[in-house]
Scaffold this motif. Structure first.
Motif, PDB file in Angstrom:
ATOM      1  N   ASP A  29      27.353  21.992  42.969  1.00 12.09           N
ATOM      2  CA  ASP A  29      26.200  22.413  42.186  1.00 12.09           C
ATOM      3  C   ASP A  29      26.380  23.787  41.557  1.00 12.09           C
ATOM      4  O   ASP A  29      25.618  24.156  40.664  1.00 12.09           O
ATOM      5  CB  ASP A  29      24.937  22.412  43.050  1.00 12.09           C
ATOM      6  CG  ASP A  29      23.934  21.384  42.582  1.00 12.09           C
ATOM      7  OD1 ASP A  29      24.290  20.194  42.549  1.00 12.09           O
ATOM      8  OD2 ASP A  29      22.819  21.770  42.213  1.00 12.09           O
ATOM      9  N   ALA A  33      26.083  22.247  36.601  1.00 14.47           N
ATOM     10  CA  ALA A  33      25.003  22.451  35.628  1.00 14.47           C
ATOM     11  C   ALA A  33      25.482  23.140  34.356  1.00 14.47           C
ATOM     12  O   ALA A  33      24.790  23.095  33.336  1.00 14.47           O
ATOM     13  CB  ALA A  33      23.871  23.263  36.259  1.00 14.47           C
ATOM     14  N   TYR A  58      20.126  30.416  40.540  1.00 12.44           N
ATOM     15  CA  TYR A  58      20.852  29.772  41.637  1.00 12.44           C
ATOM     16  C   TYR A  58      21.811  30.760  42.313  1.00 12.44           C
ATOM     17  O   TYR A  58      21.840  30.886  43.545  1.00 12.44           O
ATOM     18  CB  TYR A  58      21.613  28.572  41.088  1.00 12.44           C
ATOM     19  CG  TYR A  58      22.421  27.798  42.113  1.00 12.44           C
ATOM     20  CD1 TYR A  58      21.824  26.868  42.938  1.00 12.44           C
ATOM     21  CD2 TYR A  58      23.796  28.009  42.234  1.00 12.44           C
ATOM     22  CE1 TYR A  58      22.557  26.155  43.877  1.00 12.44           C
ATOM     23  CE2 TYR A  58      24.539  27.309  43.165  1.00 12.44           C
ATOM     24  CZ  TYR A  58      23.925  26.385  43.983  1.00 12.44           C
ATOM     25  OH  TYR A  58      24.658  25.699  44.905  1.00 12.44           O
ATOM     26  N   SER A  92      15.137  20.182  46.986  1.00 12.20           N
ATOM     27  CA  SER A  92      15.087  21.016  45.784  1.00 12.20           C
ATOM     28  C   SER A  92      15.948  20.428  44.668  1.00 12.20           C
ATOM     29  O   SER A  92      15.642  20.612  43.481  1.00 12.20           O
ATOM     30  CB  SER A  92      15.527  22.446  46.105  1.00 12.20           C
ATOM     31  OG  SER A  92      16.830  22.472  46.654  1.00 12.20           O
ATOM     32  N   SER A  93      17.017  19.714  45.017  1.00 15.11           N
ATOM     33  CA  SER A  93      17.821  19.037  44.007  1.00 15.11           C
ATOM     34  C   SER A  93      17.016  17.948  43.317  1.00 15.11           C
ATOM     35  O   SER A  93      17.072  17.796  42.086  1.00 15.11           O
ATOM     36  CB  SER A  93      19.081  18.429  44.638  1.00 15.11           C
ATOM     37  OG  SER A  93      19.924  19.422  45.159  1.00 15.11           O
ATOM     38  N   CYS A  96      14.689  19.581  40.990  1.00 17.21           N
ATOM     39  CA  CYS A  96      15.370  19.974  39.753  1.00 17.21           C
ATOM     40  C   CYS A  96      15.482  18.783  38.802  1.00 17.21           C
ATOM     41  O   CYS A  96      15.266  18.913  37.594  1.00 17.21           O
ATOM     42  CB  CYS A  96      16.765  20.513  40.071  1.00 17.21           C
ATOM     43  SG  CYS A  96      16.810  22.144  40.828  1.00 17.21           S
ATOM     44  N   GLY A  97      15.855  17.630  39.354  1.00 15.00           N
ATOM     45  CA  GLY A  97      16.027  16.451  38.520  1.00 15.00           C
ATOM     46  C   GLY A  97      14.735  15.934  37.917  1.00 15.00           C
ATOM     47  O   GLY A  97      14.760  15.276  36.877  1.00 15.00           O
ATOM     48  N   ARG A 109      15.690  25.751  41.347  1.00 17.40           N
ATOM     49  CA  ARG A 109      17.056  26.267  41.482  1.00 17.40           C
ATOM     50  C   ARG A 109      17.104  27.438  42.463  1.00 17.40           C
ATOM     51  O   ARG A 109      18.102  27.609  43.191  1.00 17.40           O
ATOM     52  CB  ARG A 109      17.589  26.701  40.121  1.00 17.40           C
ATOM     53  CG  ARG A 109      17.913  25.562  39.193  1.00 17.40           C
ATOM     54  CD  ARG A 109      19.203  24.861  39.582  1.00 17.40           C
ATOM     55  NE  ARG A 109      20.368  25.600  39.134  1.00 17.40           N
ATOM     56  CZ  ARG A 109      21.624  25.263  39.425  1.00 17.40           C
ATOM     57  NH1 ARG A 109      21.865  24.221  40.194  1.00 17.40           N
ATOM     58  NH2 ARG A 109      22.635  25.972  38.968  1.00 17.40           N
ATOM     59  N   GLN A 112      17.093  25.869  45.759  1.00 21.86           N
ATOM     60  CA  GLN A 112      18.433  25.293  45.954  1.00 21.86           C
ATOM     61  C   GLN A 112      19.416  26.351  46.431  1.00 21.86           C
ATOM     62  O   GLN A 112      20.140  26.166  47.419  1.00 21.86           O
ATOM     63  CB  GLN A 112      18.924  24.718  44.623  1.00 21.86           C
ATOM     64  CG  GLN A 112      19.100  23.232  44.597  1.00 21.86           C
ATOM     65  CD  GLN A 112      19.908  22.794  43.394  1.00 21.86           C
ATOM     66  OE1 GLN A 112      20.010  23.488  42.383  1.00 21.86           O
ATOM     67  NE2 GLN A 112      20.488  21.627  43.492  1.00 21.86           N
ATOM     68  N   ARG A 168      19.313  15.043  34.051  1.00 18.62           N
ATOM     69  CA  ARG A 168      18.590  15.056  35.326  1.00 18.62           C
ATOM     70  C   ARG A 168      19.421  14.446  36.457  1.00 18.62           C
ATOM     71  O   ARG A 168      19.258  14.810  37.630  1.00 18.62           O
ATOM     72  CB  ARG A 168      17.272  14.301  35.177  1.00 18.62           C
ATOM     73  CG  ARG A 168      16.311  14.943  34.169  1.00 18.62           C
ATOM     74  CD  ARG A 168      14.989  14.203  34.082  1.00 18.62           C
ATOM     75  NE  ARG A 168      14.120  14.800  33.078  1.00 18.62           N
ATOM     76  CZ  ARG A 168      13.337  15.845  33.273  1.00 18.62           C
ATOM     77  NH1 ARG A 168      13.310  16.405  34.477  1.00 18.62           N
ATOM     78  NH2 ARG A 168      12.575  16.331  32.308  1.00 18.62           N
ATOM     79  N   PHE A 171      21.452  16.546  39.121  1.00 18.56           N
ATOM     80  CA  PHE A 171      20.770  17.047  40.314  1.00 18.56           C
ATOM     81  C   PHE A 171      20.402  15.912  41.266  1.00 18.56           C
ATOM     82  O   PHE A 171      20.515  16.057  42.488  1.00 18.56           O
ATOM     83  CB  PHE A 171      19.501  17.810  39.912  1.00 18.56           C
ATOM     84  CG  PHE A 171      19.758  18.995  39.024  1.00 18.56           C
ATOM     85  CD1 PHE A 171      20.431  20.108  39.506  1.00 18.56           C
ATOM     86  CD2 PHE A 171      19.344  19.000  37.702  1.00 18.56           C
ATOM     87  CE1 PHE A 171      20.674  21.203  38.697  1.00 18.56           C
ATOM     88  CE2 PHE A 171      19.570  20.091  36.878  1.00 18.56           C
ATOM     89  CZ  PHE A 171      20.240  21.191  37.380  1.00 18.56           C
ATOM     90  N   ASN A 174      22.650  14.481  44.175  1.00 14.26           N
ATOM     91  CA  ASN A 174      22.749  15.123  45.487  1.00 14.26           C
ATOM     92  C   ASN A 174      21.950  14.403  46.567  1.00 14.26           C
ATOM     93  O   ASN A 174      22.209  14.594  47.761  1.00 14.26           O
ATOM     94  CB  ASN A 174      22.248  16.574  45.403  1.00 14.26           C
ATOM     95  CG  ASN A 174      23.205  17.476  44.664  1.00 14.26           C
ATOM     96  OD1 ASN A 174      24.402  17.234  44.654  1.00 14.26           O
ATOM     97  ND2 ASN A 174      22.680  18.514  44.040  1.00 14.26           N
TER      98      ASN A 174
END
Length: 509
Positions: A29, A33, A58, A92-93, A96-97, A109, A112, A168, A171, A174
């Motif tokens: 990660d 990104a 991040y 959190s992943s 994010c997505g 992030r 994350q 998306r 993320f 994960n």
């Protein structure tokens, strides 16, 4: 400690697999990104400055949270902290997505980065801890391959998912990995909580966090804001320096500081951390400028630049697999020194290159870099933790990882900034000599005419290329000098034992 006290081989394998999946998820990660930023910017309607916070947030959260990992592991248990970190990172992943706005994405992030900060430093100590001394080399070799594959796969996997699925998905991918890693840690890893009476030093943590945050912000935004010509960068540098000084004074004077100064009395840990920082500067910093040189100066297509970089990964994987067995029969100090020598050799080749450098030579250089870094990683980890007292191992691992990460970030920023500025100076110096009364110009181009626009443009283009090459070579030479000075540090370490003494709290029986 007898072999019966360790987990059985099948359980060790399952714990190792879950641990490496967690590490792979976090390191992946850090780079996945990057390639999707233009798509994210378009989808969420962000500006160039705003979208940069997807990466900066991040890195910043991870840098601040990393020093906390050791204290958390000491007080709440290493496996428990790792499992909760995997949960936080996975959730959190997913956030994010599914992020509907840029603000929500940046917040996710941050979570994350904070959640994943403890996984890398605690994982390497856990793998040392669950394996008997004769198995620790291969275990750390597997950990090294996990940390290598993440950054290497990130741009490739990120590009494919962004192109054929959605940004998306970079993320959301994960989620299954995190679930497997969490179940593996919870089912197969066991620990007996090691209670420590030392309280949490909130002031010490605050001083360290502010210094790290300001330093990371300065590095991330420096190139964008033209470094110290920017008021923001000057403020961040001042804050970083001031709070770093306060943190050191507090560490040396407080009764029970957040970072224990006694840890630096271990010679192997101190020298190993310094060596790790130095190698982080030139090893992490060289790769981006080499890639930039191949694509922008030598004119290599993206695919060709990637192919020429492949020998680096091959050399790294090969040496990590071999050194996992060598470390038990050869003094780790000599392996580290040989690794440094290979890196010095690659830098020596880089510092003597010209615009006519062949693709084969570039490939050989990347192979040497991979072999050198592979020989460094495992022996350095083993020798540092072989003499570090058991009560300081969690804290030592977090400091070791933090210093390596920060030095790598500093190496990328400083080397790129120095190369750009050097190129401008060299180009200005060369342009001053392009005039009709210069004997060299009169001899080499007798028909030179400053009013001939196409001719002048051709000369200026060549000057730009030559200036860029000189700047790259100067950067390589500066890094070469740093590597030569750092190499003898390996021989100043004490000879370690076959492996660090295990902590009975962390294995799976």
């Amino acid at each position: 400690m007898d072999s019966a006290s360790y987990p059985d081989p099948s359980r060790r394998l399952l714990i190792t697999g879950a641990t490496i999946l967690a590490v792979l998820m976090v390191t992946l990660d850090g780079t996945i990104a990057v390639i999707a930023l233009p798509h994210i910017q378009s989808a969420l309607g962000a500006s160039q400055d705003q979208i940069a916070w997807v990466l900066t947030s991040y890195l910043l959260a991870g840098a601040i949270a990393t020093p906390l990992a050791g204290w958390l592991a000491d007080h709440f248990g290493r496996v428990r902290v790792m499992a909760l970190s995997v949960v936080g990172f996975t959730l959190s992943s997913v956030a994010c997505g599914l992020a509907p706005t840029l603000e929500f994405l940046v917040f996710a992030r941050v979570v994350q980065g904070f959640s994943g900060a403890s996984l890398v430093p605690l994982s390497q100590v856990l793998l040392l801890d669950i394996n008997p001394p004769e198995k620790q080399g291969p275990a750390i070799a597997a950990f090294g391959m996990g940390t290598l594959l993440g950054p290497m796969m990130g741009p490739i996997l990120g590009g494919w998912l962004t192109e054929y699925v959605s940004w998306r998905s970079i993320f959301l991918v994960n989620a299954p990995v995190g679930v497997i890693a969490f179940l593996g840690l919870m089912i197969f890893a066991r620990e007996v909580h090691l209670s420590r009476a030392s309280p949490f030093d909130a002031r010490g943590f605050a001083f360290v966090s502010i210094a790290i945050a300001a330093f990371q912000l300065m590095l991330d935004r420096g190139q964008m804001l033209d470094w110290f010509d920017s008021t923001e960068i000057c403020i961040e540098a001042t804050v970083a320096g001031l709070f770093a000084y306060i943190a050191v004074v507090h560490m040396l004077t407080a009764r029970d500081p957040f970072i224990k100064p006694v840890i630096f009395k271990d010679r192997n840990f101190l020298l190993g951390t310094v060596l790790s920082a130095v190698t982080g500067i030139f090893l992490t910093g060289v790769i981006p400028i080499m890639t930039s040189m191949m694509q922008q100066l030598l004119g290599y297509p993206v695919l060709l630049a990637g192919l020429i970089s492949t020998p680096r990964a091959i050399g790294n994987l090969l040496t990590i697999m071999v050194v996992g067995r060598l470390v038990s029969v050869i003094d780790a100090r000599y392996l580290i020194f040989v690794g440094m020598a290979l890196l010095v050799g690659s830098l020596s080749l880089l510092s003597s290159m010209s615009l006519e450098v062949s693709q084969a030579r570039m490939g050989f250089v990347t192979f040497l870099q991979g072999c050198g870094s592979g020989l460094l990683f495992l022996p350095l980890t083993m020798i540092v933790f072989s003499t570090l007292p058991r009560e300081h191992r969690n804290e030592g691992s977090t400091i070791f990882t933090l210093v390596r990460n920060l030095s790598g970030a500093a190496g990328i920023s400083l080397i790129q900034a120095a190369t750009i500025r050097d190129q401008a100076q060299v180009q200005s110096h060369l342009v001053e000599r392009v005039r009709a009364d210069n004997p060299v110009i009169a001899w080499s181009m007798p028909d030179f005419d400053v009013t001939n626009v196409p001719g002048v443009q051709t000369i200026m283009g060549e000057i730009g290329r030559q200036a860029a090459m000189v700047a790259y070579v100067n950067s390589y030479r500066a890094i070469l000098i740093l590597a030569v000075l750092a190499a003898p540090l390996a021989l100043l370490m004490r000879k370690g034992s076959r492996g660090p003494e295990p902590i009975p709290a962390m294995h799976g029986e």
